[in-house]
Design a protein around this motif. Structure first.
Motif, PDB file in Angstrom:
ATOM      1  N   PHE A  74      31.473  42.039  45.917  1.00 35.87           N
ATOM      2  CA  PHE A  74      32.436  43.146  45.836  1.00 35.87           C
ATOM      3  C   PHE A  74      33.701  42.866  46.599  1.00 35.87           C
ATOM      4  N   LEU A  75      34.035  41.586  46.812  1.00 37.91           N
ATOM      5  CA  LEU A  75      35.216  41.373  47.653  1.00 37.91           C
ATOM      6  C   LEU A  75      36.456  41.129  46.793  1.00 37.91           C
ATOM      7  N   LYS A  76      36.272  40.229  45.804  1.00 39.21           N
ATOM      8  CA  LYS A  76      37.494  39.912  45.030  1.00 39.21           C
ATOM      9  C   LYS A  76      37.225  40.177  43.552  1.00 39.21           C
ATOM     10  N   ASN A  77      38.245  40.086  42.771  1.00 38.60           N
ATOM     11  CA  ASN A  77      38.301  40.326  41.309  1.00 38.60           C
ATOM     12  C   ASN A  77      37.006  40.947  40.782  1.00 38.60           C
ATOM     13  N   MET A  78      36.920  42.226  41.048  1.00 33.82           N
ATOM     14  CA  MET A  78      35.698  42.945  40.741  1.00 33.82           C
ATOM     15  C   MET A  78      35.586  43.307  39.252  1.00 33.82           C
ATOM     16  N   VAL A 130      29.397  44.640  52.271  1.00 36.39           N
ATOM     17  CA  VAL A 130      29.770  45.686  51.283  1.00 36.39           C
ATOM     18  C   VAL A 130      28.565  45.984  50.382  1.00 36.39           C
ATOM     19  N   VAL A 131      27.918  44.907  49.916  1.00 35.26           N
ATOM     20  CA  VAL A 131      26.786  45.108  48.986  1.00 35.26           C
ATOM     21  C   VAL A 131      25.671  45.876  49.687  1.00 35.26           C
ATOM     22  N   ASP A 136      35.390  41.941  36.567  1.00 36.32           N
ATOM     23  CA  ASP A 136      34.656  41.200  35.536  1.00 36.32           C
ATOM     24  C   ASP A 136      33.340  40.661  36.080  1.00 36.32           C
ATOM     25  N   SER A 137      32.819  41.228  37.186  1.00 37.41           N
ATOM     26  CA  SER A 137      31.587  40.594  37.688  1.00 37.41           C
ATOM     27  C   SER A 137      30.382  41.374  37.183  1.00 37.41           C
ATOM     28  N   TYR A 138      30.026  42.479  37.799  1.00 39.86           N
ATOM     29  CA  TYR A 138      28.785  43.124  37.359  1.00 39.86           C
ATOM     30  C   TYR A 138      28.994  43.788  35.998  1.00 39.86           C
ATOM     31  N   ILE A 139      30.151  44.423  35.843  1.00 40.82           N
ATOM     32  CA  ILE A 139      30.383  45.043  34.532  1.00 40.82           C
ATOM     33  C   ILE A 139      31.729  44.528  34.022  1.00 40.82           C
ATOM     34  N   ARG A 140      31.945  44.609  32.711  1.00 36.77           N
ATOM     35  CA  ARG A 140      33.227  44.103  32.215  1.00 36.77           C
ATOM     36  C   ARG A 140      34.134  45.295  31.945  1.00 36.77           C
ATOM     37  N   ILE A 185      37.705  36.597  57.857  1.00 31.29           N
ATOM     38  CA  ILE A 185      37.065  37.636  57.034  1.00 31.29           C
ATOM     39  C   ILE A 185      38.095  38.699  56.657  1.00 31.29           C
ATOM     40  N   THR A 186      37.871  39.312  55.498  1.00 29.76           N
ATOM     41  CA  THR A 186      38.859  40.302  55.014  1.00 29.76           C
ATOM     42  C   THR A 186      38.613  41.634  55.745  1.00 29.76           C
ATOM     43  N   PRO A 187      39.642  42.449  55.845  1.00 26.36           N
ATOM     44  CA  PRO A 187      39.475  43.755  56.531  1.00 26.36           C
ATOM     45  C   PRO A 187      38.382  44.603  55.887  1.00 26.36           C
ATOM     46  N   LEU A 188      38.258  44.511  54.546  1.00 28.58           N
ATOM     47  CA  LEU A 188      37.209  45.311  53.881  1.00 28.58           C
ATOM     48  C   LEU A 188      35.845  44.884  54.422  1.00 28.58           C
ATOM     49  N   GLN A 189      35.665  43.555  54.504  1.00 31.22           N
ATOM     50  CA  GLN A 189      34.387  43.041  55.032  1.00 31.22           C
ATOM     51  C   GLN A 189      34.161  43.592  56.439  1.00 31.22           C
ATOM     52  N   PHE A 190      35.228  43.606  57.238  1.00 30.86           N
ATOM     53  CA  PHE A 190      35.098  44.043  58.635  1.00 30.86           C
ATOM     54  C   PHE A 190      34.660  45.501  58.677  1.00 30.86           C
TER      55      PHE A 190
END
Lengths: 392, 535, 71, 375
Positions: free
Chosen positions: B484-488, D145-146, B490-494, D8-13
């Motif tokens: 869930f960090l980058k370019n979300m 996050v997950v 297209d990962s779990y759902i399109r 690490i990105t702020p969101l991760q933090f």
């Protein structure tokens, strides 16, 4: 670098190897317990702990060969019992003469004999709550007589009688949540300081050739001793007072004819007034919604008149039920309505004053009822068909 | 200490070899002498007398006074090109006749410009280049008295025509697949992306095989330093043979020790084209239909080309199902073993009784039974693959059914175990890209589950997650989109196409903007924007 | 159990040695050695069932009895 | 010493703070028996009470951008005193890690693995954490996050599933118990789950964002975490009512009551797995922070070689730290709140005050501006 990486993998695998399987229990090495029954014996502080174990192949039927049934050796369940001072010793002694380990996770029901309930079941409940393998939402029942005998009776519909009993309790609880109790609710009630709780009673009805089980009435407990019993109408009254009755019916018997009303829902509000601590009187506003399911008699009567008559009669009936239940509890001095707990929760400061003298306040409570009945619906037909039709 | 020493040793050895090679002059470097017979002799000496090498000597020019020779490999060249557009004009060419015999010096230029009907003619000086040209399917024209030779492209071996790839069948979407021919593959890509920015840099790798490899990327979209790293790594491959793109994959991937695939491959030009458009770099290798794309994300193995051609709802659903199938194929046997041997309380009572009944007679403990079944399944799958198509299908189905049934009735294996293994097998095929990684993970998790039960299973999962997080494919974090960090999108759902306005940031640099408005085409903004442009 | 301990600690040494040599920082050697030895002795004491008073219980008893700040 | 690259990105933090707090929701067994049915209120009060201290953490961070706790100590207290205080912090981090490991061992040993000895459970776990820590902070916190999203979904599902056992009247006599209980459990809550956020001072320089804006990520993460803990405790009280005092692990008991369609009834394995995953996140973060502190304390280049021996120390420390489980509970309830209060709140506050007395932030600011000017 390659050598150390290889070494790392070997070590990790070795570490896992030496962890070994401590907790492994093959399916063939466990005996699945489906029901527990605890009875008192002649000897004052010895108990008879009997356990119902399910035999896997008989139930799975190995290709549907011989159906369960029959009390011979191929019956799907097997009883084992042991007498000891308390539950833990019993469990251990059961282990000695048992090729497999007892597996209590799938236990469906806990049954206490009436005699034992009278002596007090606090310590046995404690052993069950403390053990790792016992579940909190297991229903808990008092047997009218010998608990072991209850477990032994065969139920036609169910292969395993314990599962059958559990389903009976759940079915009965549909009428009112109060009729079925589990370990947690019972323990919670015991921990309230005006502790008195209720458990369903199960009886063996032996007709001519087959034995049948039936759930009738409620056992009343004070602390952990069973002090009395409520028969079926009284337990209905108890459910009415708590406003938790849903499914069952009320029969009205009048000169003009009989009527069956089905309860759709009910609710009750309790309004204690303390008149400064001496005498406590409680006003209960009870509301009931009904459907007419059956009318017999009632020739040539108008609809409104019929409805008024039914409403009046239902009010009396409910009044009678509640009062009989309340009276029996008062002379047993058991506050199963948890009025004490209600006051403690909603009016804490008055509760400080009442608590020390609760045992003599409770029998002196006078209960005033205000019942409001509404008949929702008369079903498909409104007036009984036996009208001769001369009315225009 | 030990590893350090022997690395030093090897390095010195390699240096000695290189010097040895440089000393004796290689006859590939020799220049063409004017004397035709000497040159042909030298070539024959170098290339041996294999049957498919053809040397044709002929006379041409004004009253055929000039001696020339054609050198080509039969089978690689297109015969009518050699005869019609090279040999015939040389012999009959009138333009040569009206030149005086004296000025034969610049005849080669005349021949090159006017006589030979071919667009691709190159002058070469050294014997090595001649041989190289000849081996790659061109014809070499030597002439008496000239120290230069002409290499005329005449490739024409019979190629497999473009057909639907076996490995990636698709319900909707283009069906053409790459072939073994290098030029067809590059043409297929070029046809899909007609932008002038599409760069195809050419390389040859491998001393013996000399395979043509070309790096394909979109200028301004692909990340320049990733392009450089790819080229540097390709150049440093010093092996002698490249048969399939799999070789290259293993030589240039980031994590050779990891069991996960960090370089994507595909046989379908539309998949490769869409990946190039997302900023990735494709490597086309001569002789194999599998084109590599890098950098690769873990989520790519769960994406199929079809996801983007159908409506987003079903595509997202199948995408989630693929994730679940991958989870199932990796952990189903392990979960079954963990539940039946460690935590029987999780299984509902009735199910537990049936499983207990089914396992009453089986001799093996659950772990061993699972291991046997997993290996049996792997053997069946391999047998199904290796045998010719019709027989293979039959073997794998019959094998599974008969063996399963017999094992259960003989009481060697419990029926629930067979069902679990069947589910694992089927789920394994849902995610074909990670299939080999899945079968290894399956064994690891099975082992952990039998030793430590559900606790071991959890540790196994966490171990896999850590390993995935630590992987990087060409500098791009391998697993960042699943976390869930980058370019979300297209990962779990399109997400619907019109919302994906940017290319994935972790890969593309340059112009990220893929599309202008993130509103559906039918919406007013796009319409009145359109109308503004009209008036 | 002592055997497993020895195997474990020697394995640890084997894994870390190349990195220690490469790092070539004396301070790292000292710190590594210090931690390694304390870990080994603590494990040995633990496996031989010798009761070791942990600083945490020491501190908490100190708080409880000496400064008697406690609930 | 290596300068930390912002990894690490702020969101991760932000989400690692929430995940850190969420993973200590199992510790309700410490304060539930004391504050009985008002525990959920206690958690809210505690989160308000320790707001000023968190504000102090943020100010400390803004005053020394790009410096972690150990470097701040050196800058504020000078070399020798700074070293001593950093050593105390290091011991605090190591004790936290081994305490949490012991909690994990206890939880796993009591819930799913009855007969496996603690050593096995803990050693295997620390090996996994060591592997994660050796790969760096980005890997340790990548899945925060997950984990948070997963655990929140499961929390909502469990609330829905156990709603038939819930009785809202269990909350009722609100704050009718003596103030001493309330104060004691507020102290426990504000030190064990919330105070441990001091470790985030160590990893703040590694977040690639301007220090001024870090506060905007620190506080929401904290509030989300506090809210999740309140939800968990409220769910336990709603179901167990006044029996919450007698259960060793109340939140695990409620999870055993979850049942769907009367078929999937004994689901506590799934929830145990989730709690183990959350524990993994917390312990590997704590382990990473102690390694970082150790490497900065002894001014080493990298902490990687130290991982295995310190893992061994942490394991044996967690096995010998308490003689018995009851001692663990007793200390956790009585003296630990005071001790941790000093480490987590007084020491950082002290450093902040001294820093302002010695006007260090101004020096820091103009040092920073000189650097910017010269660059």
């Amino acid at each position: 670098m390659k050598l150390s990486r290889l070494l790392l993998c070997i070590i990790i695998i070795m570490v896992f190897l030496c962890t070994g399987c401590y907790d492994i229990r093959e399916l063939e090495s466990i005996a699945i317990v489906t029901g527990i029954a605890v009875d008192s014996t002649q000897h004052p502080n010895m108990i008879k702990f009997s356990v119902q174990i399910a035999k896997a192949e008989a139930i799975a039927g190995k290709g549907g060969g011989e159906k369960g049934g029959g009390s011979g050796q191929n019956s799907p369940v097997m009883m084992m019992d042991a007498t000891a001072y308390d539950l833990e010793d019993a469990l251990h002694s059961l282990r000695h003469d048992n090729s497999r380990e007892l597996f209590l996770h799938h236990n469906q029901v806990v049954i206490f004999g009436k005699a034992l309930a009278k002596q007090g079941i606090g310590s046995y409940l404690d052993a069950l709550l403390r053990g790792h393998e016992s579940r909190l939402e297991v229903p808990f029942v008092v047997a009218d007589g010998d608990a072991k005998e209850i477990l032994e009776t065969e139920l036609e519909l169910e292969k395993i009688s314990a599962v059958g009993i559990q389903r009976m309790i759940r079915h009965k609880a549909e009428i009112s949540k109060l009729f079925g109790t589990n370990m947690l609710l019972f323990a919670a009630k015991m921990m309230e300081n005006t502790a008195s709780s209720v458990a369903p009673i199960i009886k063996v009805m032996d007709e001519e050739k087959t034995k049948r089980l039936s759930l009738t009435g409620l056992a009343v407990f004070k602390d952990d001793k069973m002090v009395g019993e409520l028969n079926e109408p009284q337990s209905r009254g108890f459910a009415w007072l708590m406003g938790k009755i849903k499914a069952s019916t009320i029969t009205i018997d009048t000169k003009k004819g009989k009527a069956e009303l089905e309860i759709i829902s009910s609710s009750s509000k309790i309004k204690p007034n303390f008149n400064d601590g001496q005498k406590l009187d409680i006003k209960a506003e009870i509301e009931g919604f009904f459907d007419i399911t059956e009318l017999r008699g009632y020739e040539n009567i108008e609809m409104e008149e019929l409805l008024d008559l039914l409403v009046r009669m239902t009010k009396q009936e409910i009044q009678k039920l509640i009062m009989s239940c309340f009276k029996t509890c008062q002379n047993l001095n058991t506050d199963i309505f948890s009025f004490g707990e209600y006051i403690r929760r909603h009016h804490p400061n008055q509760w400080e004053k009442l608590r020390p003298r609760w045992d003599d306040i409770f029998p002196a409570i006078n209960l005033s009822l205000e019942i409001d009945v509404t008949i929702e619906d008369t079903g498909k037909i409104s007036l009984p068909p036996n009208l001769k039709g001369e009315k225009a | 200490m030990y590893t350090f020493l022997n690395k030093k040793l090897r390095y010195m050895l390699r240096q000695k070899e290189d010097e040895a090679q440089k000393k004796q002059p290689d006859n590939e470097e020799k220049l063409i002498t004017g004397n035709l017979t000497a040159d042909l002799e030298l070539i024959r000496e170098m290339m041996g007398t294999s049957s498919d090498i053809k040397v044709h000597e002929f006379k041409y020019g004004e009253n055929s006074s000039q001696k020339g020779a054609l050198l080509f490999i039969d089978g690689l060249v297109n015969n009518d090109v050699v005869t019609q557009s090279i040999l015939k004009p040389l012999i009959l060419s009138k333009s040569l006749n009206n030149y005086q015999a004296g000025e034969m010096k610049n005849t080669l230029d005349i021949v090159k410009q006017t006589v030979i009907y071919s667009g691709d003619i190159v002058e070469r000086h050294t014997i090595g280049e001649l041989i190289e040209g000849c081996l790659s399917g061109d014809t070499v024209f030597l002439s008496e008295g000239f120290d230069k030779a002409l290499v005329i492209s005449s490739k024409g071996w019979d190629k497999r025509e473009v057909s639907e790839p076996q490995t990636e069948p698709v319900v909707r979407g283009p069906r053409e697949g790459f072939t073994e021919n290098f030029r067809t593959n590059t043409a297929l890509i070029r046809r899909r992306i007609k932008s002038p920015h599409l760069r195809m840099d050419h390389l040859t790798i491998g001393k013996k095989t000399d395979t043509n490899v070309c790096v394909v990327y979109l200028e301004g979209v692909a990340n320049p330093d990733i392009v450089d790293t790819v080229k540097v790594r390709l150049k440093t491959i010093s092996t002698d043979s490249i048969i399939d793109s799999g070789y290259i994959e293993q030589y240039i991937e980031d994590h050779p020790y990891s069991i996960f695939q960090t370089i994507g491959y595909s046989e379908k030009p539309d998949v490769i084209a869409s990946r190039i458009l997302e900023g990735r770099i494709a490597v086309v290798v001569d002789g194999t239909p599998f084109v590599l794309t890098m950098p690769m994300l873990f989520v790519e193995s769960f994406q199929t080309a079809e996801d983007y051609y159908i409506k987003p709802y079903f595509a997202s659903m199948t995408r989630l199902m693929r994730f679940f199938a991958f989870f199932l194929t990796v952990s189903a046997p392990a979960i079954f073993v963990a539940l039946t041997t460690y935590h029987q309380e999780f299984i509902p009572t009735t199910l537990l009784l049936t499983i207990a009944a089914a396992r009453e007679g089986t001799p093996f403990p659950a772990f061993l039974e699972a291991l046997i079944m997993v290996f049996a399944f792997e053997i069946l799958r391999e047998a199904g693959l290796r045998l010719p198509r019709p027989v293979g299908q039959a073997i794998s189905i019959v094998g599974a059914l008969v063996m399963g049934e017999a094992a259960v009735s003989a009481g060697i294996v419990g029926a629930p175990m067979v069902i679990t293994i069947a589910i694992t097998a089927v789920a394994g095929f849902v995610v074909p890209d990670q299939n080999d990684a899945a079968s290894i993970l399956r064994l690891i998790l099975l082992f952990l589950a039998s030793v430590l039960g559900a606790y071991g299973l959890v540790l196994g999962f966490l171990g896999i997650l850590i390993h995935l997080a630590s992987l990087k494919s060409f500098g791009v974090p391998y697993n960042s989109s699943l976390a869930f960090l980058k370019n979300m999108q297209d990962s779990y759902i399109r997400m619907p196409l019109w919302t994906m306005t940017k290319r994935p940031e972790s890969i593309a640099k340059g112009d990220i903007q893929r599309k202008q408005y993130n509103t559906p085409p039918s919406s007013e903004i796009v319409n009145n924007a359109g109308s503004m442009e009209d008036n | 159990m002592i055997l497993i301990l020895i195997i474990g600690f020697s394995a640890m040494l084997l894994i870390d040695l190349p990195r220690l040599i490469k790092a070539k920082q004396l301070r790292l050697f000292i710190v590594y050695g210090g931690i390694y030895v304390t870990a080994f002795t603590l494990w040995l004491l633990f496996l031989l069932r010798i009761p070791v008073v942990s600083p945490f219980t020491l501190l908490s008893d100190f708080f409880k009895h000496v400064l008697n700040i406690s609930y | 010493m290596k300068t930390q690259k912002a990894s690490i990105t702020p969101l991760q933090f932000m989400f690692s703070i929430t995940c850190f707090l969420r993973s200590s929701s199992l510790l309700s067994s410490f304060f539930a028996p004391i504050s009985k049915t008002d525990s959920w209120l206690v958690v809210l009060i505690a989160s308000v009470v320790c707001l000023p201290f968190l504000w102090a953490f943020i100010m400390l961070m803004k005053a020394f951008p790009g410096k972690n706790l150990i470097e701040i100590n050196d800058a504020v207290f000078g070399r020798i005193a700074g070293k001593i205080i950093s050593a105390i912090y290091l011991w605090f981090f190591l004790t936290l890690t081994s305490l949490n490991l012991r909690d994990l061992g206890g939880f796993v040993g009591k819930s799913i693995m009855l007969k496996t000895p603690q050593i096995v459970i803990i050693t295997v776990f620390i090996l996994l954490c060591a592997w994660a820590v050796s790969l760096g902070l980005d890997i340790v916190t990548r899945y925060s996050v997950v984990f948070v999203i997963l655990s929140s979904i499961i929390l909502v599902v469990t609330i829905a599933a156990t709603s038939n056992h819930m009785r809202l009247s269990n909350f009722l006599p609100i704050l009718r118990q003596p103030m001493k209980n309330i104060i004691q459990s507020t102290n426990i809550v504000s030190t064990i789950p919330f105070g441990e956020l001091v470790i985030f001072l160590m990893i703040m320089p590694q977040v690639n964002i301007k220090p001024k804006k870090l506060g905007r990520y620190f506080l929401p993460g904290f509030f989300l975490g506090a809210f999740l803990i309140t939800l968990v405790v409220a769910r336990d009280i709603a179901i167990l009512g006044n029996t919450i005092t007698i259960f060793a692990q109340p939140s695990f008991e409620t999870l055993r009551m979850v049942s769907f369609f009367e078929v999937l009834t004994h689901m506590e394995i799934l929830f145990a797995i989730l709690l183990i995953i959350l524990f993994f996140f917390k312990i590997s973060l704590l382990f990473y922070v102690s390694m970082l502190a150790m490497s900065y304390l002894f001014r080493l280049d990298s902490y990687k070689p130290l991982i295995l021996p310190s893992a061994a120390i942490i394991v044996v420390y967690s096995l010998i730290i308490f003689k018995s489980k009851t001692k663990h509970l007793e200390v956790g309830r009585e003296t630990a709140p005071f001790m941790w209060f000093i480490f987590e709140f007084l020491l950082p506050l002290l450093t902040l005050i001294i820093a302002y007395i010695r006007k260090l932030p101004q020096k820091e600011k103009d040092a920073r501006s000189k650097e910017a000017a010269s660059a």
